[in-house]
Design a protein around this motif. Structure first.
Motif, short mmCIF file in Angstrom:
data_model
loop_
_atom_site.label_atom_id
_atom_site.label_comp_id
_atom_site.label_asym_id
_atom_site.label_seq_id
_atom_site.Cartn_x
_atom_site.Cartn_y
_atom_site.Cartn_z
N ASP A 125 0.86 -1.18 0.00
CA ASP A 125 0.00 0.00 0.00
C ASP A 125 0.90 1.23 0.00
N THR A 126 1.05 1.86 -1.15
CA THR A 126 1.96 2.99 -1.29
C THR A 126 1.21 4.31 -1.17
N HIS A 127 1.73 5.20 -0.35
CA HIS A 127 1.00 6.41 0.04
C HIS A 127 1.21 7.54 -0.95
N GLY A 128 0.34 8.53 -0.84
CA GLY A 128 0.42 9.72 -1.66
C GLY A 128 1.38 10.75 -1.09
N THR A 129 1.39 11.93 -1.69
CA THR A 129 2.36 12.97 -1.38
C THR A 129 2.29 13.40 0.08
N VAL A 130 3.44 13.38 0.73
CA VAL A 130 3.60 14.02 2.04
C VAL A 130 4.88 14.83 2.01
N ALA A 131 4.87 15.98 2.64
CA ALA A 131 6.04 16.85 2.68
C ALA A 131 6.69 16.88 4.05
N THR A 132 6.03 16.32 5.05
CA THR A 132 6.53 16.31 6.42
C THR A 132 6.90 14.89 6.79
N ARG A 133 8.10 14.69 7.31
CA ARG A 133 8.61 13.35 7.58
C ARG A 133 7.62 12.49 8.37
N ASP A 134 7.09 13.06 9.44
CA ASP A 134 6.26 12.26 10.34
C ASP A 134 4.88 11.95 9.76
N ASP A 135 4.55 12.49 8.61
CA ASP A 135 3.27 12.17 7.99
C ASP A 135 3.32 10.91 7.14
N ALA A 136 4.50 10.31 7.00
CA ALA A 136 4.62 9.02 6.31
C ALA A 136 3.99 7.93 7.18
N PRO A 137 3.65 6.77 6.60
CA PRO A 137 2.87 5.77 7.33
C PRO A 137 3.44 5.37 8.68
N SER A 138 4.75 5.20 8.79
CA SER A 138 5.30 4.75 10.07
C SER A 138 5.70 5.90 10.97
N GLY A 139 5.38 7.13 10.57
CA GLY A 139 5.80 8.30 11.31
C GLY A 139 5.07 8.46 12.62
N GLY A 140 5.19 9.64 13.20
CA GLY A 140 4.57 9.88 14.50
C GLY A 140 3.07 9.97 14.39
N ALA A 141 2.45 10.41 15.48
CA ALA A 141 1.00 10.53 15.51
C ALA A 141 0.53 11.43 14.37
N GLY A 142 -0.60 11.08 13.78
CA GLY A 142 -1.09 11.80 12.63
C GLY A 142 -0.60 11.23 11.33
N SER A 143 0.04 10.07 11.36
CA SER A 143 0.60 9.49 10.16
C SER A 143 -0.45 8.77 9.32
N ASN A 144 -0.02 8.32 8.18
CA ASN A 144 -0.89 7.88 7.09
C ASN A 144 -1.13 6.37 7.18
N ARG A 145 -2.05 5.94 8.05
CA ARG A 145 -2.18 4.51 8.35
C ARG A 145 -3.53 3.89 8.04
#
Length: 422
Positions: A125-145
């Motif tokens: 499952d490949t995610h769309g555009t994120v510009a902030t590191r922690d918004d990637a799926p395994s990032g911090g709270a608020g990530s793309n899961r």
């Protein structure tokens, strides 16, 4: 997009805005809050590990029961009818290579069902555009899961790569560099199989590939790579959602003919130019491309630390205000280094899949116009492959396309899984 009590409802919506710049528009959106990371046994491999896909570490993140998964999906209006199990999520760190082929590490999200068959099939499952590191799926709270949770709750393991330079990976993110997105995704699949086995959930070599927006384009390119049979994995189905599959013929023209929202275009072009300039030199000085005062700030805005709303606030409302006259015309009719960069990342549908393919899109999408999916279907048809374009309707913008498509993809993967494989 940071996790705070007062903004949690907005954060839960962030997943829906991972397209080529909608992530930075309107309300600040978000994902599910993760508990504090826990220590976990790790297989050790340095950044210089010779084996791509070698597992470096496993860190537990979320544990949700079935009811919690249903509740989280319900906050977004996502159909939860395919939810059968709770889920457990982990951050993986693994060995991969950078755009120049040099050893590096990347991170990604592994999600496993709490139940289901002993041996699991695997969803990429490949995610769309994120510009902030922690918004990637395994990032911090608020990530793309959320889509990884949706697929895992149906009884499959899910590997959701962060891509290079996002999550916990070093360096800058090579935005829209298709080749490195594919290598990071393949290596994430390998690491996910190793981690799942060590966690007591062995995973088959069957891969179902999906993704949203930028991730839809990555899914098509990943499918092509897996179809070559070099990685011990077997592609079973392809289901990209709202992918920019046709950069030169659809997406870039949409930036100048009104099909792409102007603010989306500003975000998309700024990110693309600054990232691609590190790989396919487009300019020596930002002032060659960007008007004052934006030329002085634009590269720093995409260093992975800025929140999308802050990036948008620092940029103008239209591409014409952002770009010099020469580069406004270059976007309208790409040439030279820009044309080379576009072509290097285009053509992801120009091959012949030997598996079922469905393309999901929305008629009101002003991030990634539906023309991208139709052009992809036409490319596949020239290779003798009939791929259905699932049009989510004339009212389906980028967000609605994601909400409506994701549960349909889960059900379609269920139907493929029940069919005999060759």
């Amino acid at each position: 997009m940071t996790i705070t009590q007062h903004s949690k409802q907005q954060q839960r919506r962030q997943w829906l805005r991972r397209g080529a710049a909608a992530v930075a528009l309107a309300a600040v959106l978000g994902g599910i809050a993760a508990p504090a990371a826990l220590a976990a046994p790790a297989a050790r491999a340095g950044a210089s590990a010779a084996t791509r896909g070698a597992l470096v570490s496993v860190v537990p993140l979320d544990t949700l029961d079935r009811g919690q998964v249903v509740a989280e999906l319900g906050t977004l209006g996502i159909d939860p009818s395919t939810v059968r199990y709770g889920v457990r999520a982990y951050r993986l760190t693994y060995a991969t290579v950078d755009p120049q082929g040099r050893p590096t590490t990347a991170t990604g999200l592994l999600v496993l069902p709490r139940g289901g068959p002993h041996r699991l099939d695997l969803v990429s499952d490949t995610h769309g555009t994120v510009a902030t590191r922690d918004d990637a799926p395994s990032g911090g709270a608020g990530s793309n899961r959320l889509t990884p949770y949706l697929h895992a709750s149906a009884g499959r393991a899910v590997a959701a790569p962060d891509y290079l330079g996002l999550g916990g990976g070093p360096g800058s993110h090579p935005y829209m560099d298709t080749r490195s997105s594919v290598t990071a995704s393949v290596d994430m699949l390998k690491a996910a199989r190793t981690a799942a086995d060590r966690l007591g959930h062995p995973v088959s070599r069957d891969v179902y590939a999906t993704g949203f927006s930028q991730g839809g384009q990555v899914a098509m390119a990943l499918g092509r790579e897996l179809s070559r049979g070099r990685d011990g994995l077997r592609l079973r189905a392809l289901a990209p959602m709202a992918g920019p599959h046709d950069l030169l013929g659809s997406e870039f023209p949409g930036l100048t003919d009104g099909r792409v929202d102007p603010r989306v275009g500003v975000f998309y072009l700024s990110y693309f130019f600054t990232a691609q300039n590190r790989l396919h030199p487009l300019y020596k000085d930002p002032a060659e491309v960007f008007r004052a005062p934006y030329a002085q700030a634009v590269e720093g805005l995409f260093d992975g630390s800025h929140q999308p709303q802050d990036i948008v606030a620092a940029l103008p409302a239209t591409p014409q205000e952002l770009l010099t006259p020469e580069w406004t015309e270059n976007v309208r009719s790409p040439r030279g280094a820009l044309l080379e960069a576009i072509r290097a990342n285009d053509g992801v549908c120009d091959w012949k899949p030997a598996v079922p393919v469905r393309l999901y899109a929305g008629g009101a999408d002003t991030d990634v116009p539906i023309a991208n999916s139709r052009a992809c279907a036409a490319d596949l048809a020239r290779h003798g492959v009939r791929a259905k374009v699932v049009d989510q309707g004339p009212d389906a913008d980028h967000t609605a396309t994601a909400v409506r498509s994701a549960p349909q993809v889960v059900r379609w993967f269920d139907s493929i899984r029940q069919a005999p494989s060759s």
